[in-house]
Write an enzyme that holds these catalytic residues in place. Structure first.
Site, PDB file in Angstrom:
ATOM      1  N   HIS A  94      -6.725 -14.399  -2.553  1.00  0.00           N
ATOM      2  CA  HIS A  94      -6.738 -12.736  -2.441  1.00  0.00           C
ATOM      3  C   HIS A  94      -6.812 -12.396  -1.028  1.00  0.00           C
ATOM      4  O   HIS A  94      -7.327 -13.359  -0.076  1.00  0.00           O
ATOM      5  CB  HIS A  94      -7.884 -12.105  -3.033  1.00  0.00           C
ATOM      6  N   GLU A 164       1.052  -8.904  -3.367  1.00  0.00           N
ATOM      7  CA  GLU A 164       0.238  -7.889  -2.892  1.00  0.00           C
ATOM      8  C   GLU A 164       0.624  -7.556  -1.543  1.00  0.00           C
ATOM      9  O   GLU A 164      -0.146  -8.295  -0.499  1.00  0.00           O
ATOM     10  CB  GLU A 164      -1.121  -8.143  -3.151  1.00  0.00           C
TER      11      GLU A 164
HETATM   12  P1  PGA Z   1      -6.094  -1.798  -5.007  1.00  0.00           P
HETATM   13  O1  PGA Z   1      -6.399  -3.499  -4.865  1.00  0.00           O
HETATM   14  O2  PGA Z   1      -5.364  -1.756  -6.271  1.00  0.00           O
HETATM   15  O3  PGA Z   1      -7.467  -1.025  -5.042  1.00  0.00           O
HETATM   16  O4  PGA Z   1      -5.262  -1.672  -4.111  1.00  0.00           O
HETATM   17  C1  PGA Z   1      -5.338  -4.513  -5.503  1.00  0.00           C
HETATM   18  C2  PGA Z   1      -6.090  -5.892  -4.855  1.00  0.00           C
HETATM   19  O5  PGA Z   1      -6.585  -5.851  -3.994  1.00  0.00           O
HETATM   20  O6  PGA Z   1      -5.864  -6.728  -5.806  1.00  0.00           O
END
Ligand code: PGA
Length: 254
Positions: A94, A164
């Site tokens: 992550h 992401e």
């Molecule tokens: P968020 O987080 O939906 O708060 O943007 C997603 C993540 O960091 O996995």
């Protein structure tokens, strides 16, 4: 349309098991009649065992794991331990862990460890920013290839790739919304790398999108963003917001 996967990443929240049970129980109750897609919640490690007993419907995942099975690794939790607890998924790489110093090499070892423990890794990749020269494509390619380095081709389909873009994550300073089109172009790129460089033609890994997903844009990402699911951070800490996302996505399977 095939089954989608919706994953809640609670990050370092909430601060007590009582609150964790309340939140998890609320989500489980609210989606008791919803049964089309796969729902996964990734709470902090210490809540996993208790929450596991609260619902047969919701899968549980961890937010990280170490690559070894056991041994002198203070503070770490292994895939083997998670597997023995009945956990099925593990988020790896992550951006918030990368910001603390994790690199592609370490993430690669963790993916291998998690696969050999029989769990499903959710590998997070994504650029910090988008630049006019489109260098961010190279950045994502590097992350992907280094993280997947040496993983046998016949095991790659087990990995879920979470795209992401860090600039769209809810906690990023001056964040911007990503669009399904942003997601779509990157998923095409990721699928092309996987098929070209890794030689996968048939069974390819699932790709999901994460970055401030909410009930208004969730369906758009699934319909037009080229993804098989969603990774939801902030909104997964609110029963209504998270279950609205889950319910909105039900229509895809009707
Ligand atoms: P968020 O987080 O939906 O708060 O943007 C997603 C993540 O960091 O996995």
């Amino acid at each position: 349309m095939s089954k989608k996967i919706i994953i809640g990443n609670w990050k370092m929240n909430p601060t007590s098991i009582k609150e964790a049970e309340k939140l998890f129980g609320g989500i489980a109750k609210s989606i008791s009649k919803v049964n089309k897609n796969t729902i996964v919640i990734c709470p902090p490690f210490i809540y996993l065992e208790k929450l596991k007993k609260l619902s047969k419907k919701i899968f549980l995942g961890a937010q990280d794991s170490f690559y070894g099975e056991s041994g002198a690794f203070t503070g770490e939790v292994s895939g083997e331990m998670l597997s023995n607890l009945g956990i099925k998924y593990v988020i790896l790489g992550h951006s918030e862990r990368r910001a603390l110093g994790e690199n592609n090499d370490l993430i690669n070892k963790k993916i291998k460890g998690i696969i050999s423990a029989g769990l499903i890794p959710i590998l997070c990749i994504g650029e910090l920013e988008r630049d006019d020269n489109h260098e961010y494509f190279n950045f994502v390619r590097n992350q992907l290839l280094e993280c997947l380095n040496g993983i046998p081709k016949n095991l790659l389909y087990k990995i879920i790739i979470a795209y992401e873009p860090v600039w769209a994550i809810s906690t990023t300073l001056n964040r911007r919304d990503a669009t399904p089109l942003d997601s779509r172009e990157m998923t095409i790129f990721i699928r092309k790398i996987i098929s070209d460089k890794l030689g996968i033609k048939m069974k390819s890994p699932k790709i999901i999108y994460g970055g401030s997903v909410n009930s208004k844009d969730a369906l758009g990402f699934l319909e037009h963003g080229g993804v098989d699911g969603l990774l939801v951070g902030k909104a997964s800490l609110d029963v209504k917001k998270f279950t609205d996302i889950i319910k909105t996505c039900e229509v895809l399977n009707k």
